[in-house]
Scaffold this motif. Structure first.
Motif, mmCIF file in Angstrom:
data_model
loop_
_atom_site.group_PDB
_atom_site.id
_atom_site.type_symbol
_atom_site.label_atom_id
_atom_site.label_comp_id
_atom_site.label_asym_id
_atom_site.label_seq_id
_atom_site.Cartn_x
_atom_site.Cartn_y
_atom_site.Cartn_z
ATOM 1 N N CYS A 177 -8.648 3.354 -6.093
ATOM 2 C CA CYS A 177 -7.516 2.483 -6.447
ATOM 3 C C CYS A 177 -7.410 1.288 -5.517
ATOM 4 O O CYS A 177 -7.616 1.396 -4.308
ATOM 5 C CB CYS A 177 -6.196 3.252 -6.351
ATOM 6 N N ASN A 178 -7.035 0.156 -6.092
ATOM 7 C CA ASN A 178 -6.542 -0.965 -5.299
ATOM 8 C C ASN A 178 -5.240 -0.564 -4.606
ATOM 9 O O ASN A 178 -4.606 0.422 -4.975
ATOM 10 C CB ASN A 178 -6.282 -2.177 -6.185
ATOM 11 N N HIS A 179 -4.837 -1.393 -3.670
ATOM 12 C CA HIS A 179 -3.638 -1.063 -2.893
ATOM 13 C C HIS A 179 -2.358 -1.633 -3.506
ATOM 14 O O HIS A 179 -1.273 -1.456 -2.940
ATOM 15 C CB HIS A 179 -3.787 -1.620 -1.476
ATOM 16 N N THR A 197 0.824 -1.209 0.000
ATOM 17 C CA THR A 197 0.000 0.000 0.000
ATOM 18 C C THR A 197 0.856 1.254 0.000
ATOM 19 O O THR A 197 0.574 2.213 -0.738
ATOM 20 C CB THR A 197 -0.939 -0.001 1.216
ATOM 21 N N TYR A 222 -14.328 -3.572 -0.575
ATOM 22 C CA TYR A 222 -13.674 -2.579 -1.433
ATOM 23 C C TYR A 222 -14.581 -1.378 -1.710
ATOM 24 O O TYR A 222 -14.181 -0.230 -1.532
ATOM 25 C CB TYR A 222 -13.243 -3.224 -2.747
ATOM 26 N N HIS A 273 -0.624 -3.528 -12.206
ATOM 27 C CA HIS A 273 -1.401 -4.112 -11.115
ATOM 28 C C HIS A 273 -0.837 -5.484 -10.776
ATOM 29 O O HIS A 273 -0.720 -6.343 -11.652
ATOM 30 C CB HIS A 273 -2.866 -4.239 -11.552
ATOM 31 N N THR A 301 -10.245 -1.457 -10.241
ATOM 32 C CA THR A 301 -8.813 -1.456 -9.949
ATOM 33 C C THR A 301 -8.241 -0.049 -9.896
ATOM 34 O O THR A 301 -7.489 0.304 -8.985
ATOM 35 C CB THR A 301 -8.063 -2.263 -11.032
#
Length: 303
Positions: free
Chosen positions: A91-93, A21, A68, A213, A164
């Motif tokens: 955003c994803n981590h 993260t 999420y 990603h 994502t």
């Protein structure tokens, strides 16, 4: 309601390894884009130390872990209290944004897009293009993601953007109310895209919004973990309407679950637990089939 602003608010939903993260946070801060940005990290795992975050990055504790979409909602709400924005980037981590990502996102939203996303490549293998635009296959009720380099090089309208790394205009976010928190993990992005489309917002693929990603870093999607299989199948039917169409999809997806369970049963580790998780998720989806997508005021029922 959000007061319009010029910059972007960036929400990173943390779950898993803090190191990953923090690396994602750094890629957001290091993007040389000229657009102003405010960054919030939503801690769904309750294992982040605020002292480890760079100055100016806000931490939103969320120990109950709403998933999420719920994490994104809380991050946007936190940033809204600090002032308005042109839009929000969820955003994803486990991402690395390419330089210029935020300028490209701001450009797409300024041009009227309700939401925008860009090329997503595998962090483990940058030659692997994972997303270059998406469409919904209405016959099967599934998403198709282009992996064409030609598609990745041009701005175009799309039917689906992965959560994502998704930019959403403040006006569009307000119109549909953000993510539906009945989705814990997976399909919340499809649901949001379909609600945006029903409300008349355009979804755009923007080539400058490129990122890498590391797929499945927290959920095990790359190895088809039990968590991934159950959560993926649990909400597969819910984004769609009307009820008659969900009933049709239930038949289609029952065949898909049977075929996938048969394959898992003869390959890979932990077979019994993974098959049980897949079937458990599908049964939950069928039992909740009457639960329709969240409605948008003033919008007629549509698929």
């Amino acid at each position: 309601m959000t007061t319009p602003g010029r910059g972007l608010g960036v929400v990173i939903v943390h779950y898993g390894d803090p190191t990953t993260t923090l690396w994602t946070v750094r890629s957001v801060l290091d993007d040389p884009s000229a657009v102003d940005r405010r960054v919030a990290v939503v801690d769904n795992r309750a294992n982040l130390d605020p002292a480890d975050l760079p100055d100016g990055v806000m931490l939103v504790p969320c120990p109950a872990n709403p998933g999420y979409g719920g994490g994104c909602n809380r991050g946007v709400l936190h940033l809204e209290r600090e002032g308005g924005a042109l839009g929000w980037v969820c955003c994803n981590h486990d991402l690395e944004l390419e330089h210029g990502f935020l300028d490209a996102a701001a450009s797409a939203l300024s041009d009227g897009a309700g939401a925008a996303g860009g090329p997503i490549r595998s962090g483990a293998d940058p030659s692997h293009l994972w997303y270059a635009g998406g469409t919904v296959n209405w016959l099967l009720g599934v998403v198709h993601q282009s992996q064409s380099e030609a598609d990745a090089a041009r701005r175009h309208r799309v039917g689906f953007i992965p959560g994502t790394a998704m930019a959403i205009s403040a006006a569009a976010w307000d119109a549909v109310g953000g993510f539906d928190e009945r989705f814990f993990l997976y399909n919340e992005d499809l649901d949001l895209c379909l609600r945006l489309r029903r409300a008349g917002w355009e979804l755009v693929f923007e080539p400058g919004m490129a990122c890498s990603h590391f797929l499945g870093a927290a959920t095990g999607s790359s190895i088809e973990s039990a968590l991934y299989l159950e959560q993926l199948s649990r909400t597969r039917l819910r984004p769609f309407r009307p009820l008659a169409y969900r009933l049709y999809l239930a038949l289609i997806h029952s065949g898909w679950v049977a075929a996938r369970a048969a394959r898992i049963a003869v390959t890979g580790p932990d077979r019994g637990r993974r098959v049980a998780a897949l079937v458990r998720g599908h049964l939950a989806a069928v039992s909740a089939i009457a639960r329709s997508p969240r409605s948008v005021p003033g919008v007629e029922s549509a698929p």
